[in-house]
Design an enzyme around this catalytic site. Structure first.
Site, PDB file in Angstrom:
ATOM      1  N   SER A 136      43.240  46.410  32.788  1.00  0.00           N
ATOM      2  CA  SER A 136      43.674  47.469  33.593  1.00  0.00           C
ATOM      3  C   SER A 136      42.735  48.511  33.444  1.00  0.00           C
ATOM      4  CB  SER A 136      45.191  47.976  33.219  1.00  0.00           C
ATOM      5  OG  SER A 136      45.723  49.032  33.988  1.00  0.00           O
ATOM      6  N   ASP A 277      52.050  40.927  38.971  1.00  0.00           N
ATOM      7  CA  ASP A 277      51.167  42.077  38.481  1.00  0.00           C
ATOM      8  C   ASP A 277      51.433  43.183  39.471  1.00  0.00           C
ATOM      9  OD1 ASP A 277      49.089  43.560  37.010  1.00  0.00           O
ATOM     10  OD2 ASP A 277      48.499  41.732  36.509  1.00  0.00           O
ATOM     11  N   HIS A 304      52.082  43.021  34.850  1.00  0.00           N
ATOM     12  CA  HIS A 304      50.834  43.634  34.537  1.00  0.00           C
ATOM     13  C   HIS A 304      50.352  43.524  32.968  1.00  0.00           C
ATOM     14  CE1 HIS A 304      47.545  46.222  35.438  1.00  0.00           C
ATOM     15  NE2 HIS A 304      47.883  47.340  34.600  1.00  0.00           N
TER      16      HIS A 304
END
Length: 329
Positions: A136, A277, A304
């Site tokens: 991320s 995600d 995610h």
């Protein structure tokens, strides 16, 4: 962004689909080992916590994991300690996160300064060669670092990456559009009005997170590990750099665009996304196509928080990438 919202609410080479029953799955009773070594590394603005498992002198290059957030911590990478059977695994907390110092100085909250932590870690641990894995926001740091083409970087893995805010928001808005109308309306109304402190917004965002952030119950060892004193998340840096929720950026990162860096990546690069995600495989695929030799893996039934939702499949994908890259050298 990879923040645990249950604790903070304020030319492509190949596309692979991994089975959830990966051959490299650990034993059902696997638990992460205690660190072989813990240390604090001085960085600009303070010092950061680092934990190490495995042998830095092993033949295979070590792998450094860069967590998401901003303001999250290394606990989500605990499943990756399985890789320490073959190489050193390095986890750390960024400044103002987890067990690292928390000077709470906004001057430290820049992409460039967070990238400089990787240089500090390499110097402290004498890492002549290494693999880098981001998740991320951590993938933003990893992308920026790899685009500099540093000596000794062996491979790159970008998990659920924040490559640009425009591509991120395009993906999250598309995900939001699949939710019930009342949920969408609540989120959009409060974000437009700047009333995201309203409990109704948090309740609606919990629906979004249940679909696209954490789809599975985290392994018990991750939940237990987070109870370690001091291992807490930092909503202040998250809100300042990103904003009140995962869908749209309102903080200092709101204009971030790392897409021009993609063609500069010069090492084998894997991109991993959960099938559900926040940064969807469909959204990231055209970006991966701009990475020379880039490869995309989609993890079934994962959101995610890929490493937490599907630990076996995530570790298998990273392990295969590291091993295949090592074999080329």
């Amino acid at each position: 962004m990879d923040v645990d919202r249950r604790e903070i609410v304020a030319g492509i080479a190949a596309t692979a689909l991994l089975p959830t029953t990966a051959a490299a799955a650990p034993a059902a009773d696997w638990r992460p080992p205690a660190p072989d070594r813990e240390l604090r590394v001085p960085v600009r603005g303070g010092s950061i916590y680092v934990r190490l498992n495995g042998d830095l002198a092993a033949k295979k290059p070590p792998v450094l994991f860069i967590h998401g957030g901003p303001g999250s911590g290394h606990s989500g990478f605990l499943p990756a300690l399985q890789l320490a059977d073959a190489r050193a695994v390095i986890l750390y907390d960024q400044l103002d996160a987890g067990l690292s110092d928390r000077p709470a100085d906004p001057a430290n909250w820049t992409v460039e300064r967070f990238v400089s932590e990787v240089d500090a870690l390499r110097a402290a641990l004498k890492l002549d060669r290494l693999h880098v894995v981001g998740q991320s926001w951590g993938s933003t740091i990893a992308l920026e670092y790899a685009a500099r083409r540093p000596a000794g970087l062996v491979s790159l893995t970008l998990g659920s990456p924040l490559i640009s805010v425009k591509s991120w928001e395009k993906s999250t808005r598309a995900q939001l559009a699949t939710l019930p109308a009342d949920v969408r309306r609540t989120i959009e109304t409060h974000e437009a009005a700047g009333t995201t402190a309203d409990p109704a917004y948090a309740k609606a965002m919990d629906v979004f997170y249940a679909h696209f952030l954490y789809r599975q119950t985290p392994p018990a060892y991750i939940t237990a590990y987070k109870k370690r004193p001091g291992l807490t998340l930092n909503p202040v840096v998250y809100n300042a750099m990103w904003g009140p929720g995962e869908i749209a950026a309102t903080g200092t990162l709101k204009s971030y665009d790392g897409e021009p860096l993609l063609p500069r990546l010069a090492v084998p690069t894997l991109v991993i996304c959960g099938a559900y995600d926040e940064m969807t495989p469909a959204a990231v695929k055209p970006l991966v196509a701009r990475i020379p030799g880039g490869r995309l893996v989609s993890i079934p039934d994962a959101g995610h928080a890929v490493a937490s939702d599907a630990p076996a499949a995530y570790v298998a994908a990273v392990r295969a990438h590291l091993e295949s890259t090592d074999a080329r050298r």
